[in-house]
Design a protein around this motif. Structure first.
Motif, PDB file in Angstrom:
ATOM      1  N   UNK A 199       0.846  -1.185   0.000  1.00 20.76           N
ATOM      2  CA  UNK A 199       0.000   0.000   0.000  1.00 20.76           C
ATOM      3  C   UNK A 199       0.886   1.241   0.000  1.00 20.76           C
ATOM      4  N   UNK A 200       0.573   2.190  -0.875  1.00 19.35           N
ATOM      5  CA  UNK A 200       1.356   3.423  -0.923  1.00 19.35           C
ATOM      6  C   UNK A 200       1.078   4.320   0.274  1.00 19.35           C
ATOM      7  N   UNK A 201      -0.074   4.124   0.924  1.00 23.50           N
ATOM      8  CA  UNK A 201      -0.431   4.904   2.113  1.00 23.50           C
ATOM      9  C   UNK A 201      -0.027   4.141   3.372  1.00 23.50           C
ATOM     10  N   UNK A 202       0.249   4.896   4.440  1.00 30.63           N
ATOM     11  CA  UNK A 202       0.426   4.278   5.757  1.00 30.63           C
ATOM     12  C   UNK A 202      -0.917   4.318   6.468  1.00 30.63           C
ATOM     13  N   UNK A 203      -1.505   3.160   6.657  1.00 28.02           N
ATOM     14  CA  UNK A 203      -2.785   3.044   7.337  1.00 28.02           C
ATOM     15  C   UNK A 203      -2.901   1.641   7.925  1.00 28.02           C
ATOM     16  N   UNK A 204      -3.881   1.458   8.787  1.00 31.52           N
ATOM     17  CA  UNK A 204      -3.896   0.254   9.614  1.00 31.52           C
ATOM     18  C   UNK A 204      -5.297  -0.352   9.715  1.00 31.52           C
ATOM     19  N   UNK A 205      -5.309  -1.662   9.950  1.00 31.61           N
ATOM     20  CA  UNK A 205      -6.508  -2.384  10.354  1.00 31.61           C
ATOM     21  C   UNK A 205      -6.423  -2.680  11.846  1.00 31.61           C
ATOM     22  N   UNK A 206      -7.573  -2.840  12.459  1.00 33.88           N
ATOM     23  CA  UNK A 206      -7.649  -3.302  13.846  1.00 33.88           C
ATOM     24  C   UNK A 206      -8.452  -4.596  13.856  1.00 33.88           C
ATOM     25  N   UNK A 207      -7.859  -5.651  14.399  1.00 33.84           N
ATOM     26  CA  UNK A 207      -8.534  -6.946  14.470  1.00 33.84           C
ATOM     27  C   UNK A 207      -8.466  -7.478  15.900  1.00 33.84           C
ATOM     28  N   UNK A 208      -9.542  -8.119  16.310  1.00 32.98           N
ATOM     29  CA  UNK A 208      -9.587  -8.691  17.661  1.00 32.98           C
ATOM     30  C   UNK A 208     -10.448  -9.947  17.627  1.00 32.98           C
ATOM     31  N   UNK A 209     -10.252 -10.792  18.611  1.00 30.93           N
ATOM     32  CA  UNK A 209     -11.133 -11.945  18.718  1.00 30.93           C
ATOM     33  C   UNK A 209     -11.447 -12.243  20.172  1.00 30.93           C
ATOM     34  N   UNK A 210     -12.591 -12.898  20.362  1.00 32.93           N
ATOM     35  CA  UNK A 210     -13.020 -13.392  21.674  1.00 32.93           C
ATOM     36  C   UNK A 210     -13.203 -14.894  21.548  1.00 32.93           C
ATOM     37  N   UNK A 211     -12.588 -15.643  22.422  1.00 35.65           N
ATOM     38  CA  UNK A 211     -12.795 -17.087  22.467  1.00 35.65           C
ATOM     39  C   UNK A 211     -13.901 -17.402  23.467  1.00 35.65           C
ATOM     40  N   UNK A 212     -14.979 -17.991  22.941  1.00 33.52           N
ATOM     41  CA  UNK A 212     -16.097 -18.321  23.808  1.00 33.52           C
ATOM     42  C   UNK A 212     -15.774 -19.462  24.750  1.00 33.52           C
ATOM     43  N   UNK A 213     -16.415 -19.465  25.901  1.00 35.13           N
ATOM     44  CA  UNK A 213     -16.188 -20.511  26.904  1.00 35.13           C
ATOM     45  C   UNK A 213     -17.445 -21.345  27.161  1.00 35.13           C
ATOM     46  N   UNK A 214     -18.491 -21.111  26.371  1.00 33.16           N
ATOM     47  CA  UNK A 214     -19.737 -21.841  26.582  1.00 33.16           C
ATOM     48  C   UNK A 214     -19.589 -23.308  26.205  1.00 33.16           C
ATOM     49  N   UNK A 215     -18.720 -23.586  25.228  1.00 33.20           N
ATOM     50  CA  UNK A 215     -18.478 -24.956  24.788  1.00 33.20           C
ATOM     51  C   UNK A 215     -17.078 -25.070  24.225  1.00 33.20           C
ATOM     52  N   UNK A 216     -16.841 -26.094  23.455  1.00 34.34           N
ATOM     53  CA  UNK A 216     -15.505 -26.324  22.886  1.00 34.34           C
ATOM     54  C   UNK A 216     -15.478 -26.156  21.362  1.00 34.34           C
ATOM     55  N   UNK A 217     -16.486 -25.519  20.809  1.00 36.57           N
ATOM     56  CA  UNK A 217     -16.584 -25.387  19.355  1.00 36.57           C
ATOM     57  C   UNK A 217     -15.520 -24.432  18.801  1.00 36.57           C
ATOM     58  N   UNK A 218     -15.013 -24.740  17.622  1.00 34.99           N
ATOM     59  CA  UNK A 218     -14.104 -23.843  16.905  1.00 34.99           C
ATOM     60  C   UNK A 218     -14.838 -22.979  15.883  1.00 34.99           C
ATOM     61  N   UNK A 219     -16.164 -23.150  15.818  1.00 33.82           N
ATOM     62  CA  UNK A 219     -16.944 -22.340  14.871  1.00 33.82           C
ATOM     63  C   UNK A 219     -16.749 -20.864  15.183  1.00 33.82           C
ATOM     64  N   UNK A 220     -16.535 -20.077  14.146  1.00 31.84           N
ATOM     65  CA  UNK A 220     -16.147 -18.677  14.340  1.00 31.84           C
ATOM     66  C   UNK A 220     -16.927 -17.784  13.390  1.00 31.84           C
TER      67      UNK A 220
END
Length: 554
Positions: A63-84
């Motif tokens: 990218x010719x511009x200086x710019x950024x993305x912000x990414x985050x995640x939360x891991x659920x504890x209700x079960x053991x699923x990897x569905x996201x």
């Protein structure tokens, strides 16, 4: 008893005002400012204090511009699923040139609404100036209220991971309003998390804006999948002549005009799928290529069109457009000959007839002809030419592609009038939710249930349609095209591999069904951009949460 809505309105409204106050106009330093502001805000959540590695701020790639993305995640504890589930939304906005002397008000919603109360320009919709019902300002609708909804849900699930049976990924991407560097860079992080965290991406929810589709339209729209967008471009060569001998040559502008008459607004080029039609193409640029005034006709002309697709592949689009170009070329030659006959009859001059035939070539066809004729000599010369062009910062992708076509044309031995058809910009892939996969069926069912639930407590009709009708980053979450369709994009974009490149394999690796649940309002990209608070700040987050819950529940 009806469904009990989360009481999120005031908080989402507050977040929206915070985000609108940041001048995050695309291709300015404001894109970095809002990214760091978001990152700092999310980093203050207790969940990310305890899990700082679940949050990243990343510079975009290539990218010719200086710019950024912000990414985050939360891991659920209700079960053991990897569905996201992925929640996505862009941080950037279009500019504020339309605000003129009121540009500062664009980022001050409350002050802007007070100023507008004293003006006559909103006389028709003065009821929208009620501060508890509507919010004005640049990005209020497109799409900082949608981003605020996602931010609220990120905080909610970070505080209640025990209510999450799977995982939630949050993306706030930059550069949606121009070149989509943000989401294309984010794909790499998504794929990395897929490997490192074992995320099984099953659905993506975008939060871009929706608007009425006609005057008096009462519906609030949810969209499954998205329209695709191409930029078919045409380099047109004529036969140069002095204007004092006009009929001894043919002006490429004349052919270009006939091409635009044939393609723009042509309903035959509306693509139907699931009973929904794309808008027809329309010209976005038309110009000749003369650098200065003289009394010769132009050597070449250039025109490109916006082209939406629902089910056609880029390869099929090229075939359709090549046919239309051939019709236009023939029409131009017929009109030329008729005018020439009439002129000769009036003036008594001799008419030797028209010697040209319609000729339309795809860029890949011309390129193959030249490779066959000149081999490595041609290929090496073009590689050098493209590398030199990369140093010209004045050229965007479209003009870069044109320069390459012009240079290749110089190698053609037959210089008879010709139309060269090519792509000169980013392809936004169409996404069609056919229900063929289990993830698509699960998402469709979850959305249907969520709409029924919310409709029971919301008076305006909520309607689900199959294709988000605007260009958006949704396009880069999946690919409905086959390999031949994508190959047509690569082989017919002269800038491919130098000025322009997209890792379509990275998109295929994600390949997640995507829907849009976004804020409702009016006049996006206009001075009176405004968002309806009740639907956007309360219904949208509740609807999104319901879909997340239902998609992740086994």
């Amino acid at each position: 008893m009806g469904y009990s809505l989360m009481k999120c309105r005031d908080e989402v409204l507050h977040l929206t005002k915070q985000l609108v106050s940041i001048r995050s106009i695309v291709n300015t330093d404001g894109e970095s400012v809002i990214a760091y502001s978001l990152y700092t805000m999310i980093a203050s959540f207790p969940y990310y204090q305890a899990n700082p590695d679940h949050l990243v701020i990343e510079k975009t790639m290539d990218d010719e511009m200086e710019r950024y993305n912000v990414l985050a995640y939360v891991k659920g504890t209700k079960g053991n699923s990897n569905r996201t589930v992925i929640m996505m939304g862009h941080m950037d906005t279009v500019g504020v040139e339309d605000f003129n002397q009121q540009a500062d008000y664009a980022f001050q919603p409350d002050e802007w609404m007070e100023w507008l109360k004293d003006e006559e320009i909103l006389l028709k919709d003065r009821e929208h100036l009620l501060p508890n019902e509507w919010l004005f300002g640049r990005g209020a609708l497109d799409m900082k209220s949608g981003l605020a909804s996602n931010l609220y849900l990120l905080q909610y699930f970070s505080e209640h991971p025990e209510k999450l049976d799977g995982n939630l990924v949050f993306i706030a991407e930059c550069d949606e309003e121009d070149g989509s560097h943000g989401i294309l860079s984010a794909l790499n992080t998504l794929n990395k998390w897929k490997e490192e965290q074992g995320f099984d991406y099953v659905a993506a929810i975008n939060a871009d804006f929706v608007s009425p589709l006609y005057e008096g339209d009462p519906n609030r729209y949810i969209y499954k999948g998205t329209v695709g967008k191409l930029l078919p471009s045409f380099y047109i060569t004529g036969a140069e002549t002095h204007v004092g001998a006009a009929f001894e040559g043919i002006d490429p502008n004349f052919i270009a005009s006939e091409l635009t008459r044939q393609i723009s607004y042509n309903p035959e080029l509306c693509n139907e799928a699931h009973g929904e039609y794309t808008l027809p193409p329309v010209a976005l640029k038309q110009m000749d290529l003369k650098a200065a005034y003289n009394v010769q006709t132009a050597l070449g002309a250039f025109v490109y069109y916006n082209f939406f697709i629902h089910s056609w592949t880029p390869k099929e689009a090229l075939a359709l457009l090549k046919e239309q170009a051939h019709i236009a070329f023939q029409n131009a030659l017929t009109a030329f000959e008729q005018s020439h006959n009439t002129y000769c009859n009036m003036s008594g001059k001799r008419n030797d007839g028209v010697s040209w035939e319609p000729r339309v070539l795809l860029y890949e066809e011309m390129d193959e002809m030249l490779v066959n004729a000149y081999g490595n000599k041609y290929k090496e010369a073009m590689a050098i030419f493209k590398n030199k062009l990369l140093h010209d910062d004045s050229l965007d992708t479209r003009m870069f592609a044109l320069k390459v076509v012009e240079e290749a044309w110089k190698w053609m031995e037959d210089k008879n009038p010709t139309i060269i058809l090519f792509y000169s910009s980013l392809y936004y892939p169409r996404i069609e939710l056919t229900g063929e996969t289990s993830n698509e069926r699960r998402l469709n069912n979850a959305l249907e249930e969520a709409v029924q639930t919310i409709q029971s407590v919301y008076k305006q009709p909520i309607k689900v349609k199959n294709f988000f009708p605007y260009i958006s980053d949704m396009s880069f979450m999946a690919i409905s095209d086959d390999e031949a369709g994508i190959k047509a994009v690569k082989d017919n974009n002269p800038a491919w591999g130098t000025k322009h490149y997209v890792d379509y394999d990275a998109i295929r690796d994600i390949n997640v069904p995507v829907i849009n649940i976004g804020p409702y309002g009016l006049d996006a990209h206009k001075k009176l951009e405004r968002v309806e608070i009740a639907y956007s700040m309360e219904i949208v987050p509740n609807m999104t949460k319901l879909v997340i819950d239902k998609v992740l529940s086994e």
